[in-house]
Design an enzyme around this catalytic site. Structure first.
Site, PDB file in Angstrom:
ATOM      1  CB  CYS A   1      -0.808  -0.072   1.223  1.00 29.94           C
ATOM      2  SG  CYS A   1      -1.764   1.335   1.635  1.00 29.94           S
TER       3      CYS A   1
ATOM      4  CB  SER B   1       0.149   3.798   4.242  1.00 27.30           C
ATOM      5  OG  SER B   1      -1.210   4.534   3.974  1.00 27.30           O
TER       6      SER B   1
ATOM      7  CG  HIS C   1       3.156   7.770   2.589  1.00 24.99           C
ATOM      8  ND1 HIS C   1       1.831   7.926   2.682  1.00 24.99           N
ATOM      9  CD2 HIS C   1       3.533   8.156   1.371  1.00 24.99           C
ATOM     10  CE1 HIS C   1       1.495   8.657   1.653  1.00 24.99           C
ATOM     11  NE2 HIS C   1       2.617   8.577   0.911  1.00 24.99           N
TER      12      HIS C   1
ATOM     13  CG  HIS D   1      -0.984  -1.223   6.422  1.00 23.17           C
ATOM     14  ND1 HIS D   1       0.031  -0.870   5.507  1.00 23.17           N
ATOM     15  CD2 HIS D   1      -2.048  -0.911   5.617  1.00 23.17           C
ATOM     16  CE1 HIS D   1      -0.372   0.041   4.674  1.00 23.17           C
ATOM     17  NE2 HIS D   1      -1.740  -0.039   4.672  1.00 23.17           N
TER      18      HIS D   1
ATOM     19  CB  CYS E   1      -5.284  -1.424   3.513  1.00 24.66           C
ATOM     20  SG  CYS E   1      -5.074   0.382   3.499  1.00 24.66           S
TER      21      CYS E   1
END
Ligand code: COD
Ligand code: ZN
Ligand code: ZN
Length: 376
Positions: free
Chosen positions: A47, A49, A52, A68, A175
């Protein structure tokens, strides 16, 4: 061989420092303590994120195991766990559902106080880690840490799902898919026959399009700079697609013209930029329009806008994980996937072996994939 109660040695992708590649190393995973669950991960999506975390936009403690968005099977349980048993299929939850905090007690909300996603301690509830490398602790990420063959999560942070769920597809419900789909179906509560505009047609924006379609919207306008995502957006339900690069005037003015000056009923921002958040707000009807922020803005971002945009009656909402309440909604979404209510195949563009995780991140950064899923 039964591994319950024993330390498991397995492969994990560890990030030792910001802006470094992930290193696949052998770690030790301690048995679950009371109210914890050890999970064998079967598939994990990559993902934005997670990137990130790698690039430093999301502040975390190092070393850490990111990831996640996954599906796995319960290997063993700690004392007092009644919700799952070994062998159950589960989706780890980056937003746990403890059931006791104020957010959990409010049926409309989902930001459980037990969530570590914005606190970033990188530890289990008792302040310790279950992972170690060369004898030193490795941090957990967002109550989940799924870029590993085995992880340990609190029982609050797993949803039990259909045992027949296909791991490489259903992991996206952890997610990306739910974030976009829920923004339309749960946060905005898109109504049949309505008009929608979706800014950003990536791995999150495309599920927003799917959610608008499932909710019965009659007009779904996709907005994306590059046109390469237009065919897939149309396949998933977009009725029209526009690129802001094709117009001299601001894109919100283009959308007003496309809707006879009315603006759309619902708009969504799935890019994570402040200028497009304001453009999305200005594109919805000035009196009854609702605009939903799905993209995560950079943490230091600030914005300036005319208060009139809100004053006339527009509603501006944020949406985390599509307002999904993990334990209740994730199993339902898996059942809907299996009943073919929606199809995730078009958005899973790459499936790679776990060892190729850094290649998966390159695909994400180069815009070459919609979603890459790692098979463990
Ligand atoms: N105008 C129009 N389109 C643009 C612009 C622009 N100015 N800039 C970029 N785009 C397009 C790109 O071409 C791309 O197609 C799309 O927007 C963005 O898509 P991706 O594939 O790069 O990114 P996604 O969809 O994977 O993720 C984007 C988010 C911003 C949604 C994501 O980063 C995010 O913030 N997620 C957080 C949401 C959340 O709830 N997270 C919880 C845990 S992850
Ligand atoms: Zn995510
Ligand atoms: Zn809670």
């Amino acid at each position: 061989m039964c591994t319950a109660g024993k330390v498991i040695k397995c492969k994990a992708a560890v990030l030792f420092e910001v802006k470094q590649p992930l290193h696949i190393v052998e770690i030790e995973v301690a048995p679950p303590k009371a109210h914890e669950v050890r999970v064998k991960i079967l598939a994990s999506g990559i993902c934005r994120s997670d990137d990130h975390v790698l690039n430093g936009t999301l502040k975390v403690k190092f070393p850490i195991i990111p990831g996640h968005e996954a599906l796995g099977v319960v290997e063993s349980i700690g004392e007092g766990v009644t919700y799952v048993k070994p062998g159950d299929k589960v989706i780890p939850l980056f937003l746990p559902q403890c059931g006791k905090c104020r957010a959990c007690k409010n049926p409309q909300r989902n930001l459980c106080e037990k969530s570590d996603t914005f606190k970033g301690t990188g530890l289990m509830y008792d302040g310790t880690s279950r992972f170690s490398y060369k004898g030193k602790p490795v941090h957990h990420f967002a109550n989940t840490s799924t870029f590993t063959e085995y992880t340990v999560v609190h029982e609050d942070a797993v949803a039990k799902v259909d045992p027949a769920a296909p791991p490489e597809k259903a992991c996206l419900i952890g997610c990306g898919f739910s974030t976009g789909y829920g923004a339309a179906t749960k946060t905005a509560k898109v109504t049949p026959g309505s008009s929608c505009a979706v800014f950003g047609l990536g791995g999150v924006g495309l599920p927003v399009v799917m959610g608008c379609k499932a909710a019965g919207a009659s007009r779904i306008i996709g907005i994306n700079r590059s046109k390469d995502k237009f065919p897939i957006a149309k396949e998933l339900g977009a009725t029209e697609c526009v690129s802001p690069l094709d117009f001299k005037k601001p894109i919100n003015e283009v959308l007003l013209e496309m809707t006879d000056g009315e603006g759309v009923d619902y708009s969504f921002e799935a890019i994570g930029r402040t200028d497009t958040m304001i453009a999305a707000l200005a594109s919805c009807n000035m009196n009854y329009g609702t605009s939903v922020m799905v993209g995560l803005p950079p943490s230091e971002a600030e914005m300036t806008l005319s208060p009139t945009l809100i004053f006339t009656g527009r509603t501006w909402k944020g949406s985390l994980f599509g307002d999904m309440r993990g334990k209740e909604d994730v199993p339902k979404l898996v059942s809907e996937l299996m009943a073919k209510k929606f199809n995730l195949d078009p958005i899973i563009t790459h499936v790679l072996p776990f060892d190729k995780i850094n290649e998966g991140f390159e695909l994400l950064r180069n815009g070459k994939c919609i979603r890459t899923v790692l098979k463990m």
